[in-house]
Scaffold this motif. Structure first.
Motif, PDB file in Angstrom:
ATOM      1  N   MET A   1      72.736  26.425  67.562  1.00  0.00           N
ATOM      2  CA  MET A   1      71.996  27.329  66.677  1.00  0.00           C
ATOM      3  C   MET A   1      70.661  27.679  67.328  1.00  0.00           C
ATOM      4  N   THR A   2      70.383  28.932  67.375  1.00  0.00           N
ATOM      5  CA  THR A   2      69.141  29.337  68.026  1.00  0.00           C
ATOM      6  C   THR A   2      67.968  29.088  67.091  1.00  0.00           C
ATOM      7  N   MET A   3      66.758  29.176  67.652  1.00  0.00           N
ATOM      8  CA  MET A   3      65.534  29.027  66.877  1.00  0.00           C
ATOM      9  C   MET A   3      65.483  30.082  65.765  1.00  0.00           C
ATOM     10  N   PHE A   4      65.866  31.312  66.151  1.00  0.00           N
ATOM     11  CA  PHE A   4      65.812  32.401  65.177  1.00  0.00           C
ATOM     12  C   PHE A   4      66.719  32.119  63.993  1.00  0.00           C
ATOM     13  N   GLU A   5      67.929  31.678  64.322  1.00  0.00           N
ATOM     14  CA  GLU A   5      68.876  31.365  63.250  1.00  0.00           C
ATOM     15  C   GLU A   5      68.330  30.272  62.359  1.00  0.00           C
ATOM     16  N   ALA A   6      67.734  29.279  62.969  1.00  0.00           N
ATOM     17  CA  ALA A   6      67.204  28.158  62.199  1.00  0.00           C
ATOM     18  C   ALA A   6      66.125  28.640  61.233  1.00  0.00           C
ATOM     19  N   ILE A   7      65.247  29.504  61.754  1.00  0.00           N
ATOM     20  CA  ILE A   7      64.170  30.001  60.891  1.00  0.00           C
ATOM     21  C   ILE A   7      64.749  30.819  59.738  1.00  0.00           C
ATOM     22  N   LEU A   8      65.689  31.688  60.067  1.00  0.00           N
ATOM     23  CA  LEU A   8      66.291  32.531  59.029  1.00  0.00           C
ATOM     24  C   LEU A   8      66.949  31.669  57.954  1.00  0.00           C
ATOM     25  N   LEU A   9      67.613  30.618  58.418  1.00  0.00           N
ATOM     26  CA  LEU A   9      68.301  29.714  57.509  1.00  0.00           C
ATOM     27  C   LEU A   9      67.312  29.035  56.573  1.00  0.00           C
ATOM     28  N   THR A  10      66.214  28.555  57.128  1.00  0.00           N
ATOM     29  CA  THR A  10      65.246  27.844  56.279  1.00  0.00           C
ATOM     30  C   THR A  10      64.549  28.815  55.333  1.00  0.00           C
ATOM     31  N   ILE A  11      64.346  30.040  55.789  1.00  0.00           N
ATOM     32  CA  ILE A  11      63.722  31.021  54.888  1.00  0.00           C
ATOM     33  C   ILE A  11      64.611  31.235  53.673  1.00  0.00           C
ATOM     34  N   ILE A  12      65.910  31.379  53.940  1.00  0.00           N
ATOM     35  CA  ILE A  12      66.822  31.603  52.812  1.00  0.00           C
ATOM     36  C   ILE A  12      66.797  30.400  51.884  1.00  0.00           C
ATOM     37  N   THR A  13      66.783  29.218  52.475  1.00  0.00           N
ATOM     38  CA  THR A  13      66.780  28.017  51.649  1.00  0.00           C
ATOM     39  C   THR A  13      65.503  27.926  50.822  1.00  0.00           C
ATOM     40  N   ALA A  14      64.388  28.337  51.393  1.00  0.00           N
ATOM     41  CA  ALA A  14      63.119  28.252  50.665  1.00  0.00           C
ATOM     42  C   ALA A  14      63.046  29.303  49.569  1.00  0.00           C
ATOM     43  N   SER A  15      63.711  30.433  49.803  1.00  0.00           N
ATOM     44  CA  SER A  15      63.571  31.552  48.860  1.00  0.00           C
ATOM     45  C   SER A  15      64.519  31.465  47.680  1.00  0.00           C
ATOM     46  N   THR A  16      65.674  30.828  47.899  1.00  0.00           N
ATOM     47  CA  THR A  16      66.707  30.852  46.864  1.00  0.00           C
ATOM     48  C   THR A  16      66.251  30.300  45.506  1.00  0.00           C
ATOM     49  N   PRO A  17      65.607  29.110  45.460  1.00  0.00           N
ATOM     50  CA  PRO A  17      65.208  28.622  44.132  1.00  0.00           C
ATOM     51  C   PRO A  17      64.202  29.562  43.459  1.00  0.00           C
ATOM     52  N   LEU A  18      63.329  30.165  44.261  1.00  0.00           N
ATOM     53  CA  LEU A  18      62.358  31.101  43.690  1.00  0.00           C
ATOM     54  C   LEU A  18      63.079  32.293  43.079  1.00  0.00           C
ATOM     55  N   LEU A  19      64.081  32.773  43.807  1.00  0.00           N
ATOM     56  CA  LEU A  19      64.807  33.958  43.334  1.00  0.00           C
ATOM     57  C   LEU A  19      65.533  33.662  42.026  1.00  0.00           C
ATOM     58  N   ILE A  20      66.228  32.528  41.991  1.00  0.00           N
ATOM     59  CA  ILE A  20      67.000  32.196  40.783  1.00  0.00           C
ATOM     60  C   ILE A  20      66.056  32.071  39.588  1.00  0.00           C
ATOM     61  N   ALA A  21      64.962  31.348  39.781  1.00  0.00           N
ATOM     62  CA  ALA A  21      64.029  31.145  38.667  1.00  0.00           C
ATOM     63  C   ALA A  21      63.402  32.471  38.252  1.00  0.00           C
ATOM     64  N   ALA A  22      63.025  33.293  39.225  1.00  0.00           N
ATOM     65  CA  ALA A  22      62.335  34.547  38.904  1.00  0.00           C
ATOM     66  C   ALA A  22      63.252  35.511  38.166  1.00  0.00           C
ATOM     67  N   VAL A  23      64.496  35.588  38.589  1.00  0.00           N
ATOM     68  CA  VAL A  23      65.423  36.520  37.934  1.00  0.00           C
ATOM     69  C   VAL A  23      65.663  36.094  36.482  1.00  0.00           C
ATOM     70  N   GLY A  24      65.763  34.774  36.265  1.00  0.00           N
ATOM     71  CA  GLY A  24      65.913  34.287  34.889  1.00  0.00           C
ATOM     72  C   GLY A  24      64.708  34.652  34.052  1.00  0.00           C
ATOM     73  N   GLN A  25      63.523  34.412  34.603  1.00  0.00           N
ATOM     74  CA  GLN A  25      62.289  34.703  33.882  1.00  0.00           C
ATOM     75  C   GLN A  25      62.147  36.207  33.616  1.00  0.00           C
ATOM     76  N   LEU A  26      62.647  36.991  34.566  1.00  0.00           N
ATOM     77  CA  LEU A  26      62.576  38.456  34.412  1.00  0.00           C
ATOM     78  C   LEU A  26      63.314  38.901  33.144  1.00  0.00           C
ATOM     79  N   VAL A  27      64.468  38.295  32.909  1.00  0.00           N
ATOM     80  CA  VAL A  27      65.231  38.654  31.706  1.00  0.00           C
ATOM     81  C   VAL A  27      64.434  38.258  30.456  1.00  0.00           C
ATOM     82  N   VAL A  28      63.834  37.060  30.501  1.00  0.00           N
ATOM     83  CA  VAL A  28      63.053  36.591  29.353  1.00  0.00           C
ATOM     84  C   VAL A  28      61.919  37.569  29.066  1.00  0.00           C
ATOM     85  N   GLU A  29      61.198  37.960  30.116  1.00  0.00           N
ATOM     86  CA  GLU A  29      60.034  38.821  29.911  1.00  0.00           C
ATOM     87  C   GLU A  29      60.457  40.227  29.497  1.00  0.00           C
ATOM     88  N   ARG A  30      61.605  40.668  29.996  1.00  0.00           N
ATOM     89  CA  ARG A  30      62.092  41.978  29.577  1.00  0.00           C
ATOM     90  C   ARG A  30      62.383  42.008  28.076  1.00  0.00           C
TER      91      ARG A  30
END
Lengths: 305, 511
Positions: free
Chosen positions: A1-30
């Motif tokens: 796995m290249t460095m680039f792939e590793a970074i991309l992978l960790t970015i996705i891992t870091a972003s996923t919980p934020l995305l799930i929580a934010a989308v849920g909250q978006l429905v609540v606020e709507r």
């Protein structure tokens, strides 16, 4: 796995919980409800998800438990703000503090316990694509779920009638009531959905991201998710952009620190927050004429006499 | 041959809110195709009654029948299924949604928005009520918004259309348009229940009138057969004396001078002011007419000092440029200001009256001594206002929200008038106030002017402005027409100005 792939992978891992929580909250606020209890619901999801996964030895059951825990927390919030028309900001803050405390109690027996991270789900063919293949299509099920969730919420809010009714409740609960829509019931369902998403996002942290339990492990992600909703001006796809912007900068600044960039580490650690604020300011200043926040956001609805 | 049952019949409807009896055994029948007026003052129970008829409220006692069969309406959806449509007084629209989405929300069944939009375009064309389905509501004028409400009722083929004070927000010309539409709807056999306190409209439009007072039916009659004065007396219970308003002999010096005042609106949905000029002299009442949302709020904010103007010279009080000065500086020059919204703007709801007196009088009334509040002084001020303006309240010093609308309005107007200001600026002085209180407030405004003050009244109520103004101007899209002598001024010409005729076209609109 290249460095680039590793970074991309960790970015996705870091972003996923934020995305799930934010989308849920978006429905609540709507729907017109501001639930500041994200942090509390998320960490309860993390604690309960991990505890149940350890006890049953089954991650899937752990995930279900996390979702139920998040919903149960949101039910407390709903009872206060919908049932008693209590102040939403105060109730939400209380829920956050309560969740942090209670999760410590629940998680205490499991400190030090370890589980293997959830296996990744390689999509055949696609995951063999060069460079992006592994990062995008060799992910854990949460990542795919978060994409589906974003699409689903967008489709629900802007393409279906129940979604239109939900947005109407957030725009003007008095008008929605006058037309005969059950405002409180709709808001209850939205709050429960938001709680479920928060619980799910929390379980990602304790089952995938760092597969162990430590108190306070959400580390402010619930608050970031709240900020992302505003950042996204209550639109699902922008919430995705926001989550990835934040997650991306978090990871990149870590790598920059690792590479020995001579900027104080505290400043680097503050960078994601700084960028989020700047992006927010730019978006707000560009906004012309049309309003973005649901007009009834944060105001309790008391059926008219 | 048997007589067909009435379309709708309410028998002995009672509605209690705690100890308040909003409807006290109200009985009313509307025949098929009939245009029926429901008359009454604010607080007489008209809105409560129609909310029961539309399924929004459940009666405490009494029954409803539809075409002879007893029905129970648990929700507006059930009322709509029977064929009851309602146009609300305060529109039940969603500003951020499009016209088509708004209509779709009021239709039962899962008709997708694009198909609603197509049907909407057809119906609105057929009735001559043009609407663009894809526009967001916040871009539309008040008249257009009402059109949405009417069209979405028509799309459900109603048998009974309820209109709650439909003309209170319209210009005279828009009102004519509405009457034309109603005549068409009536010709198609739809019954109309028309709620209003405007007697001339009712006499023109309706065959039957039911008059409510304090929640009770006091009379059912043919409004065309009795005089407007008789109807008014039935509504109010006693005769209301007209405002004494002698012609102005000689206006004094200019107290308020506004020169080319322009300001962008602070609010995305507001109106920008464009080069407004006016002057108000001592001794006169200047009325500013206009349909809501044409810049009245912004004008009031700039004149009172809630919002500073771009330059000091645009607002001059008694020769002193105050455009950049705050509200207290203006008060110290003799200014007094009463905003439109009494609860929340003119008065803090949870504050006692004495605290509210302090809030607007702390700089001028001697309520503060050496930095400490003199509660006694504020309290005796409340007593003076109470006495002079007949403010009815239980305890001596209740919270502002405990007062009824009319009494609180008397308090917030009286609070400023008793200061003997040299300049009074008041917005909507009698909005939603009963006739007795309104008459008292109008008389006080005229008397204040005749006593040597300059009075500027911003109001949407044309009758009121004609009653008390010496000169009148019209605000439209943030511009102000030149002020004209109110005596001899034709209602129609004011109406045309309110609709924008006579104003140069907007640069923004042309684009």
């Amino acid at each position: 796995m290249t460095m680039f792939e590793a970074i991309l992978l960790t970015i996705i891992t870091a972003s996923t919980p934020l995305l799930i929580a934010a989308v849920g909250q978006l429905v609540v606020e709507r729907s017109g409800v501001l639930n500041l209890g994200m942090e509390g619901m998320m960490i309860m999801g993390a604690a309960c998800g991990f505890a149940v996964a350890i006890l049953t030895g089954n991650s899937a059951i752990g995930i279900v438990a996390a979702i139920i825990a998040g919903m149960a927390m949101s039910l407390i919030f709903a009872a206060l703000t919908l049932g008693l028309a209590a102040n939403q900001v105060a109730s939400g803050l209380a829920l956050s503090i309560f969740g942090l405390g209670l999760s410590g109690v629940i998680g205490a027996p499991f400190v030090g316990a370890k589980r293997d991270a959830m296996p990744r789900l390689d999509l055949p063919v696609l995951s063999d694509l060069p460079i992006i293949g592994k990062a995008l299509f060799g992910q854990d099920p949460y990542v795919y779920a978060s994409f589906a969730l974003t699409f689903g919420v967008w489709w629900f809010l802007f393409r279906t009638r129940p979604g239109l009714v939900l947005r109407a409740c957030g725009e003007s609960h008095a008008s929605a009531h006058a037309l005969g829509y059950p405002v409180l019931k709709i808001r209850l369902l939205a709050i429960l959905f938001g709680g479920g998403c928060a619980g799910l996002a929390g379980s990602y942290l304790s089952l995938v991201y760092t597969p162990f339990w430590s108190p306070g492990m959400t580390a402010g992600r619930g608050w970031i998710a709240l900020a992302i909703v505003v950042f996204a001006s209550w639109l699902p796809w922008r919430a995705m952009a926001g989550a990835y912007l934040f997650g991306g900068i978090t990871i990149l600044q870590l790598h920059a620190q690792g590479a020995g960039v001579r900027i104080p580490s505290q400043l680097m650690a503050a960078l994601p927050y700084l960028v989020t604020i700047i992006a927010l300011v730019i978006i707000m200043s560009r906004r012309t004429g049309q309003q973005t926040a649901p007009a009834s956001l944060g105001t309790p609805f008391v059926p008219d006499r | 041959m048997t007589v067909p049952p009435p379309l709708v019949s309410a028998q002995g409807i009672v509605k209690r809110f705690g100890s308040l009896l909003a409807n006290d055994h109200v009985s009313l029948t509307v025949a098929e195709g009939e245009t029926h007026a429901l008359l009454g003052e604010n607080g007489a129970g008209k809105s409560t009654f129609v909310k029961i008829l539309y399924g929004l409220l459940q009666p405490s006692e009494g029954t409803l029948s539809w075409r002879g069969e007893e029905v129970r309406l648990r929700s507006p959806a059930e009322a709509r299924r029977l064929g009851i449509g309602m146009v609300f007084q305060h529109f039940s629209l969603f500003d951020a949604l499009t016209v088509a989405e708004n209509v779709a929300l009021a239709l039962d069944g899962a008709e997708p928005v694009p198909s609603v939009a197509r049907r909407l375009a057809e119906v609105s064309r057929a009735y001559g009520l043009p609407l663009e389905p894809a526009r967001e509501v916040w871009r539309l004028s008040v008249g257009e918004r009402q059109r949405i409400e009417i069209v979405r009722c028509l799309m459900q083929n109603p048998k009974l259309l309820i209109l709650d004070e439909p003309t209170s927000v319209l210009t005279p010309q828009e009102t004519e348009g509405l009457f034309g539409t109603l005549a068409r709807i009536k010709a198609e056999g739809c019954a109309i229940l028309y709620i209003s306190h405007k007697l001339e409209e009712v006499r023109r439009l309706c065959e039957t009138a039911t008059i409510l007072r304090h929640g009770k039916v006091v009379e059912t009659c043919d409004p065309r057969a009795v005089s407007a004065g008789m109807l008014a007396q039935m509504m109010v219970g006693v005769g209301i004396p007209p405002t004494r308003h002698d012609p102005l002999e000689q206006a004094g010096p200019v107290r308020l001078d506004v020169r080319s005042l322009s300001a962008p609106s602070p609010d995305a949905h507001g109106t920008s002011l464009k080069s407004i000029s006016l002057d108000v002299r001592a001794g006169e009442v200047l009325g500013v007419a206009g349909v809501a949302g044409n810049g009245q709020d912004e004008l009031f904010a700039l004149l009172s000092g809630e919002m500073p103007a771009a330059s000091a010279e645009t607002v001059i009080i008694d020769g002193v440029p105050v455009g950049r000065a705050g509200i207290n500086a203006r008060r110290k020059l003799g200014g007094a200001f009463v905003p439109e919204e009494r609860l929340g703007h003119a008065a803090a709801p949870r504050f006692r009256l004495s605290e509210n007196a302090l809030a607007s009088g702390h700089a001028t009334n001697g309520f503060v001594r050496a930095g400490f509040v003199d509660r006694g002084a504020a309290l005796s001020w409340v007593d003076r206002v109470t006495k002079a303006f007949d403010v009815r309240k239980g305890p001596r010093d209740p919270e502002a929200k405990a007062l009824s609308g009319g009494n609180l309005q008397k308090f917030v107007v009286g609070r400023e008038i008793l200061r003997k200001p040299r300049l009074l600026i008041v917005a909507q002085p009698t909005w939603g106030v009963d006739a007795g209180a309104a008459a008292l407030i109008r008389q006080a405004l005229v008397d204040l002017a005749r006593g040597g003050a300059a009075v500027l009244v911003i109001s949407q109520d044309l009758d009121e402005l004609f009653e008390i103004s010496d000169r009148m101007a019209v605000i439209f899209h943030g511009r102000l027409s030149p002020a004209q002598d109110a005596r001899g001024l034709a209602r129609e010409s004011v109406g045309l100005l309110m609709g924008g005729a006579g104003f140069a076209p907007d640069a923004a609109e042309a684009a």
